[in-house]
Design a protein around this motif. Structure first.
Motif, short mmCIF file in Angstrom:
data_model
loop_
_atom_site.label_atom_id
_atom_site.label_comp_id
_atom_site.label_asym_id
_atom_site.label_seq_id
_atom_site.Cartn_x
_atom_site.Cartn_y
_atom_site.Cartn_z
N LEU A 1 0.78 -1.55 -0.01
CA LEU A 1 0.00 -0.08 -0.10
C LEU A 1 0.29 0.74 -0.25
O LEU A 1 0.28 2.11 -0.16
N PRO A 2 2.20 1.23 0.60
CA PRO A 2 2.32 2.62 0.28
C PRO A 2 2.92 2.82 -0.79
O PRO A 2 2.67 4.35 -1.26
N VAL A 3 3.39 1.89 -1.97
CA VAL A 3 4.19 2.39 -2.81
C VAL A 3 2.53 2.41 -3.53
O VAL A 3 3.45 3.47 -4.17
N VAL A 4 1.63 1.92 -4.20
CA VAL A 4 0.56 2.03 -4.11
C VAL A 4 -0.10 3.12 -4.26
O VAL A 4 -0.76 3.92 -5.10
N GLN A 5 0.01 3.15 -3.19
CA GLN A 5 -0.19 5.12 -2.76
C GLN A 5 0.16 6.03 -3.24
O GLN A 5 -0.20 6.67 -3.62
N ARG A 6 1.14 6.11 -3.32
CA ARG A 6 2.20 7.11 -4.27
C ARG A 6 1.78 7.15 -5.56
O ARG A 6 2.05 7.95 -5.88
N LEU A 7 1.67 6.24 -5.83
CA LEU A 7 1.39 5.33 -6.96
C LEU A 7 0.49 6.66 -7.75
O LEU A 7 0.47 7.61 -8.29
N GLU A 8 -0.45 5.62 -6.67
CA GLU A 8 -2.20 6.47 -7.11
C GLU A 8 -1.90 8.07 -7.05
O GLU A 8 -2.48 8.36 -7.88
N ALA A 9 -1.29 8.97 -6.01
CA ALA A 9 -1.40 10.53 -6.16
C ALA A 9 -0.60 10.64 -7.22
O ALA A 9 -1.48 12.27 -7.57
N LEU A 10 0.07 10.24 -7.98
CA LEU A 10 0.86 10.33 -9.06
C LEU A 10 0.32 10.08 -10.63
O LEU A 10 -0.32 11.54 -11.04
N LEU A 11 -1.02 9.19 -10.59
CA LEU A 11 -1.22 9.38 -11.95
C LEU A 11 -2.25 9.98 -11.20
O LEU A 11 -2.94 9.90 -12.15
N TYR A 12 -3.41 10.35 -9.95
CA TYR A 12 -4.76 10.07 -10.42
C TYR A 12 -4.80 11.79 -9.70
O TYR A 12 -5.38 11.38 -8.06
N PRO A 13 -4.25 12.70 -8.80
CA PRO A 13 -3.66 14.00 -8.57
C PRO A 13 -5.49 14.61 -7.65
O PRO A 13 -5.69 14.55 -6.78
N ASP A 14 -6.12 14.14 -9.06
CA ASP A 14 -7.96 15.36 -8.21
C ASP A 14 -7.99 14.18 -7.42
O ASP A 14 -8.95 14.83 -7.25
N ASP A 15 -7.96 12.94 -8.45
CA ASP A 15 -9.39 11.76 -7.34
C ASP A 15 -8.67 10.56 -6.90
O ASP A 15 -9.30 9.36 -6.89
N ALA A 16 -7.64 10.42 -6.45
CA ALA A 16 -6.79 9.66 -5.89
C ALA A 16 -7.88 8.77 -4.31
O ALA A 16 -7.99 9.79 -3.69
N TRP A 17 -7.75 7.41 -4.57
CA TRP A 17 -7.91 6.98 -3.46
C TRP A 17 -7.23 6.80 -2.02
O TRP A 17 -6.13 7.06 -2.18
N SER A 18 -8.20 6.87 -0.94
CA SER A 18 -7.13 7.32 -0.15
C SER A 18 -6.56 5.41 0.61
O SER A 18 -7.29 4.71 0.12
N THR A 19 -4.85 5.36 1.73
CA THR A 19 -5.08 4.20 1.50
C THR A 19 -6.32 3.78 2.43
O THR A 19 -6.03 1.88 2.76
N GLU A 20 -6.73 4.74 3.07
CA GLU A 20 -7.96 2.83 3.88
C GLU A 20 -9.30 3.26 2.59
O GLU A 20 -9.74 1.68 2.62
N MET A 21 -9.22 3.61 1.60
CA MET A 21 -9.80 2.84 0.49
C MET A 21 -9.81 1.55 -0.45
O MET A 21 -10.31 0.71 0.27
N PHE A 22 -8.04 1.45 -0.43
CA PHE A 22 -7.48 0.41 -0.72
C PHE A 22 -7.41 -0.49 0.24
O PHE A 22 -7.38 -1.37 -0.33
N ARG A 23 -7.18 0.01 1.96
CA ARG A 23 -7.59 -1.15 2.92
C ARG A 23 -9.30 -1.70 2.68
O ARG A 23 -9.44 -2.98 3.07
N SER A 24 -9.17 -1.28 2.35
CA SER A 24 -10.74 -1.69 2.41
C SER A 24 -11.62 -2.68 1.27
O SER A 24 -11.49 -3.73 1.50
N GLU A 25 -10.73 -2.32 0.30
CA GLU A 25 -10.96 -3.47 -0.66
C GLU A 25 -10.04 -4.30 -0.56
O GLU A 25 -10.37 -5.66 -0.85
N LEU A 26 -8.86 -4.47 0.03
CA LEU A 26 -8.25 -5.52 0.64
C LEU A 26 -8.87 -6.32 1.66
O LEU A 26 -8.39 -7.60 1.24
N ALA A 27 -9.27 -6.25 2.23
CA ALA A 27 -9.72 -6.16 3.27
C ALA A 27 -10.93 -7.84 3.14
O ALA A 27 -11.31 -8.93 3.56
#
Length: 171
Positions: A6-32
């Motif tokens: 998640l740390p790397v994915v979240q950094r990549l997400e913020a670079l790719l989608y700066p206006d509407d990036a998913w939060s770490t918590e959104m990814f955590r919820s999906e992975l759960a």
């Protein structure tokens, strides 16, 4: 994809989608719910240094996710690092999602793609997705439309034996 990614994915997400990036918590919820209705993957590649630095390990260059339930799949996200685009990584990620959708008996897979992302739209069309509708101003805060696309699975062909279908009255 695991929580350790998640740390790397979240950094990549913020670079790719700066206006509407998913939060770490959104990814955590999906992975759960990976054992249930979700499937998330990462694409890894060796660092691009010549020669590779001593002790260099593979790095995440892309990620993708699928929601699947009730015979329907939804591509939740696909992201590929900008310096690694055009090398088949997006296609490999989409293939992994579609393989998982088939494994989960999804008869149809949907996705939304930004109307201004021509490269992604072409990729999806190559994989048999067709445009079915538009969601006006879907992406916020930019107000870009989302093109809703759909891919139907090919129904299994009926095999025949003798004069009737397999499993028919003649058997």
């Amino acid at each position: 994809m695991t929580p350790d990614d998640l740390p790397v994915v979240q950094r990549l997400e913020a670079l790719l989608y700066p206006d509407d990036a998913w939060s770490t918590e959104m990814f955590r919820s999906e992975l759960a719910d990976q054992a249930g209705t979700r499937h998330y993957v990462v694409a890894v590649a060796p660092p691009e240094s010549s020669p590779p630095a001593a002790g260099a390990t593979e790095e995440i260059v892309g990620y993708a996710g699928l929601a699947a339930a009730g015979g329907q799949g939804d591509v939740q996200t696909i992201g590929v690092r900008s310096d690694r685009r055009g090398r088949g990584i997006g296609a490999a990620l989409l293939t992994a999602l579609l393989d998982e959708a088939a494994r989960r008996d999804c008869e149809v897979v949907f996705l939304e793609v930004r109307a201004d992302n021509e490269a992604a739209r072409k990729l999806y069309e190559r994989f048999g997705f067709t445009e079915i509708s538009v969601r006006k101003r879907y992406y916020q805060p930019s107000g870009v439309d989302a093109i809703v696309m759909c891919r139907q699975s090919t129904p299994p062909r009926k095999r025949t034996t003798g004069f009737g279908p397999v499993g028919g009255a003649d058997e």
